[in-house]
Scaffold this active site. Sequence first.
Site, PDB file in Angstrom:
ATOM      1  N   LEU A 345      44.502  18.001  25.782  1.00  0.00           N
ATOM      2  CA  LEU A 345      43.319  18.735  25.292  1.00  0.00           C
ATOM      3  C   LEU A 345      42.840  19.526  26.474  1.00  0.00           C
ATOM      4  O   LEU A 345      42.393  20.413  26.310  1.00  0.00           O
ATOM      5  CB  LEU A 345      42.191  18.064  24.559  1.00  0.00           C
ATOM      6  CG  LEU A 345      42.457  17.374  23.240  1.00  0.00           C
ATOM      7  CD1 LEU A 345      41.438  16.313  23.006  1.00  0.00           C
ATOM      8  CD2 LEU A 345      42.474  18.317  22.102  1.00  0.00           C
ATOM      9  N   GLY A 346      42.859  19.064  27.602  1.00  0.00           N
ATOM     10  CA  GLY A 346      42.535  19.504  28.918  1.00  0.00           C
ATOM     11  C   GLY A 346      42.410  18.585  29.956  1.00  0.00           C
ATOM     12  O   GLY A 346      42.657  17.512  29.911  1.00  0.00           O
ATOM     13  N   GLY A 348      39.767  17.721  32.998  1.00  0.00           N
ATOM     14  CA  GLY A 348      38.711  18.023  33.447  1.00  0.00           C
ATOM     15  C   GLY A 348      38.597  17.431  34.797  1.00  0.00           C
ATOM     16  O   GLY A 348      39.649  17.331  35.500  1.00  0.00           O
ATOM     17  N   GLY A 349      37.481  17.306  35.412  1.00  0.00           N
ATOM     18  CA  GLY A 349      37.455  17.013  36.794  1.00  0.00           C
ATOM     19  C   GLY A 349      37.712  15.531  36.963  1.00  0.00           C
ATOM     20  O   GLY A 349      38.085  15.083  38.005  1.00  0.00           O
ATOM     21  N   VAL A 353      42.761  14.908  29.320  1.00  0.00           N
ATOM     22  CA  VAL A 353      41.969  14.301  28.109  1.00  0.00           C
ATOM     23  C   VAL A 353      43.155  14.494  26.835  1.00  0.00           C
ATOM     24  O   VAL A 353      43.681  15.665  26.873  1.00  0.00           O
ATOM     25  CB  VAL A 353      40.940  14.959  27.515  1.00  0.00           C
ATOM     26  CG1 VAL A 353      40.413  14.562  26.535  1.00  0.00           C
ATOM     27  CG2 VAL A 353      39.837  14.993  28.834  1.00  0.00           C
ATOM     28  N   ASP A 464      26.495  16.004  35.832  1.00  0.00           N
ATOM     29  CA  ASP A 464      27.644  17.229  35.714  1.00  0.00           C
ATOM     30  C   ASP A 464      27.169  17.972  34.625  1.00  0.00           C
ATOM     31  O   ASP A 464      28.215  18.063  33.626  1.00  0.00           O
ATOM     32  CB  ASP A 464      29.023  16.652  35.689  1.00  0.00           C
ATOM     33  CG  ASP A 464      30.036  17.540  36.309  1.00  0.00           C
ATOM     34  OD1 ASP A 464      29.553  18.698  36.710  1.00  0.00           O
ATOM     35  OD2 ASP A 464      31.223  17.473  36.106  1.00  0.00           O
TER      36      ASP A 464
END
Length: 666
Positions: A345-346, A348-349, A353, A464
């Site tokens: 899905l992506g 992130g930092g 995911v 964040d």
Amino acid sequence: MFFKIVSLIVSALFVVTNSEDFGFIYNGFNRANLSLDGIAQFTSNGLLELTNTSRLQKGHAFYPTPINFKNLQNGSNFSFPTTFVFAIVPSVLPGHGMAFVIAPVGGLVDALPSPFLGLFNDNTTGRVSNHVFAVEFDTLQNREFNDIDGNHVGIDINGLKSVESKTAGYYYGVKFNNMTLASGQPMQGWVDYDGVAKQINVTLAPMNVAKPNVPLLSLLYDLSPILNETMHIGFSGSTGSVVSTQYVLGWSFEMNGIAQGLDLARLPKLPRVGPKKQSKLLLVALPMISAVVVVIAFSVLIYYVGRKRKFAELLEDWELEYGPHRFKYKDLYIATKGFANKKLLGCGGFGRVYKGVLPTSSIEVAVKKVSHDSKQGLREFVAEIVSIGRLRHRNLVQLLGYCRRKGELLLVYEYMPNGSLDKFLYDKPICALSWNQRFRVIKGVASALVYLHEEWEQVVIHRDVKASNVLLDSELNAKLGDFGLARLYDHGTDPLTTHVVGTVGYLAPEQTRTGKATTISDVYAFGAFLLEVACGRRPIDPRVSDEDIVLVDYVFSCWSRGDILQSIDQNLGNEYVKEEVELVLKLGLVCSQTEPTRRRSMRQVLIYLEDIVPPPLPELSLLQSSAHYFSFPGFDHHLSMSSSFSPEKVLSYPSTDSNSLPFTGP
Ligand SMILES: *[C@@H]1O[C@H](CO)[C@@H](O)[C@H](O)[C@H]1NC(C)=O
Ligand SMILES: *[C@@H]1O[C@H](CO)[C@@H](O)[C@H](O)[C@H]1NC(C)=O
Ligand SMILES: *[C@@H]1O[C@H](CO)[C@@H](O)[C@H](O)[C@H]1NC(C)=O
Ligand SMILES: *[C@@H]1O[C@H](CO)[C@@H](O)[C@H](O)[C@H]1NC(C)=O
Ligand SMILES: *[C@@H]1O[C@H](CO)[C@@H](O)[C@H](O)[C@H]1NC(C)=O
Ligand SMILES: *[C@@H]1O[C@H](CO)[C@@H](O)[C@H](O)[C@H]1NC(C)=O
Ligand SMILES: *[C@@H]1O[C@H](CO)[C@@H](O)[C@H](O)[C@H]1NC(C)=O
Ligand SMILES: *[C@@H]1O[C@H](CO)[C@@H](O)[C@H](O)[C@H]1NC(C)=O
């Protein structure tokens, strides 16, 4: 069966069931005539299934005709006992609960699932005009409604803030025994109302225990103003991002009489979960089969040794107390098709995911893989993750659980179909959000932060806050994600260095100096977020002209020219409420002040956003320009403009050594 037929005849004769000694009994619901809606259904063996494992659903089952509560010989002093057997079978974590309900309209129009239990919605809960009486069996704590815990029984009158509630259990003599509502086991419930004494009693007991003499809940309350002349009686159940299958096995009701006991032996059985019992044939054939099994076992052994290594996970003694929140690595592996790239899905930092569908419950989840090699501090971190899993707010992404492997932590969240907010704001947005949608998102995120900062049992600092950490569900409701994750990088670090975690452009200046995150540094990030949403661009955008790169400076300069609205997102066109946009922009500037003491708390910010007549904003002329924006050691302003720099990257640098490279990836 006899009573059922009688009651069917009675209800066929009168549209409104009018008999004083009216009553019915269902020992199972085979061929029962109840009005169902939502996802409620009868199973083939006669169970009434209010909800299944579909998320965000409600189910209702009502007696088919309304019942007359008032026009009785004894005036308004009606009494009723009712008894039922029910079962709540959780999948992973239980949610949300079910209720016995008496309502003026069957079907409870406009009621919502999730914490509203299919009884009310945001607008209707608590209204005197509802005329709803319910007994809730609530398996998820919702602080909004003052729930005492995630396993309680409550008497609800017109709203979800129970008039009286207690942890589920029963009295055996004077001894109180706890019960777990979402145990997957059937249990008995009784609701008795005495219209002369004006007393409501609610009693609970396991199947093998006779009705206790002392009720769990006993409340003096006159129901006659609540109940209208004709009312519908039945059950409501609901699921949210966590789900349970909720059943009613049998039910009896009697107006002004004594409830007929259910025939427990005749009630339908719950669907079996777990292994099948050995049959007689199997017992005979067992020696033979076992011989075959031994042979197969040997050949399979080699395969499994490899497989075991593949699915190996770390589980230490101290983690056992977190049992229910532990996921099996194998399940997560299957859910995400082996963490396949097409499920990504992506990134992130904190890690990648993946989208997944849990094998047994077919719940959609998002699985975050966080790599972590430091063993030190992990215990505290997992404890914290689990405690964070208990946070419940409708604007927070729900953490469902975790799994731990060597050097790797997997966090399982509810799945958000619309992805992150930034995709709706900039970089060729999928579709630009309208101002109303944006304003709703802003208020949602603000109320989530108030909850984290002030309303939970301990203060949680998000660390964040930014548009890419705000996720949107199918109805574009905002949910803040990734809270507390930044803590991971705080644990087990060298005492001589402090890691600052967050995202450039959202980091409060004092946070970069001291390395300490506070609720007020969250407010700073929220200020950047406000501007980001209203202006439709990142806090730092290297693509615009030099003096406008820093968004807060740009908005500030527009404001000092007397035209703050010039800074808003062009995609909004003229479709916005001028006062709201101005409020959001100014509030963004107030929150972005360099001096922490000049910012406002999240609660004050929420009051500005929610109030129809907000208190006057602080004098903006007091605002300092954010020239100190990057005032931490070793930071060269122009470094951030180099093409290789991505503002999304987590930054982490040793604050005590200003000569070392300011940016190193985690
Ligand atoms: C169920 O009850 C309603 C209301 O009494 C009645 O109209 C309907 O015909 C009944 N249906 C069946 C299948 O008995
Ligand atoms: C739950 O029940 C509804 C209505 O009967 C059905 O459409 C849905 O597929 C069911 N969901 C699951 C997960 O079984
Ligand atoms: C009903 O209740 C009222 C007030 O509690 C009482 O005055 C009245 O006598 C009761 N009626 C009967 C028939 O019990
Ligand atoms: C209703 O009134 C009758 C006599 O009129 C009495 O025997 C009965 O107990 C009353 N029931 C209730 C619930 O008050
Ligand atoms: C219930 O009764 C109240 C007054 O007694 C009335 O205002 C209301 O409309 C009734 N509700 C329904 C759904 O009939
Ligand atoms: C609650 O009321 C608001 C404003 O009237 C409306 O926009 C919203 O849709 C309502 N919510 C529900 C669930 O009916
Ligand atoms: C019953 O549950 C309550 C609340 O969760 C807890 O405080 C209490 O210790 C439990 N008692 C027993 C005997 O398990
Ligand atoms: C409720 O429970 C109390 C005992 O705690 C009992 O005296 C009373 O009769 C009960 N009322 C009903 C309606 O069952």
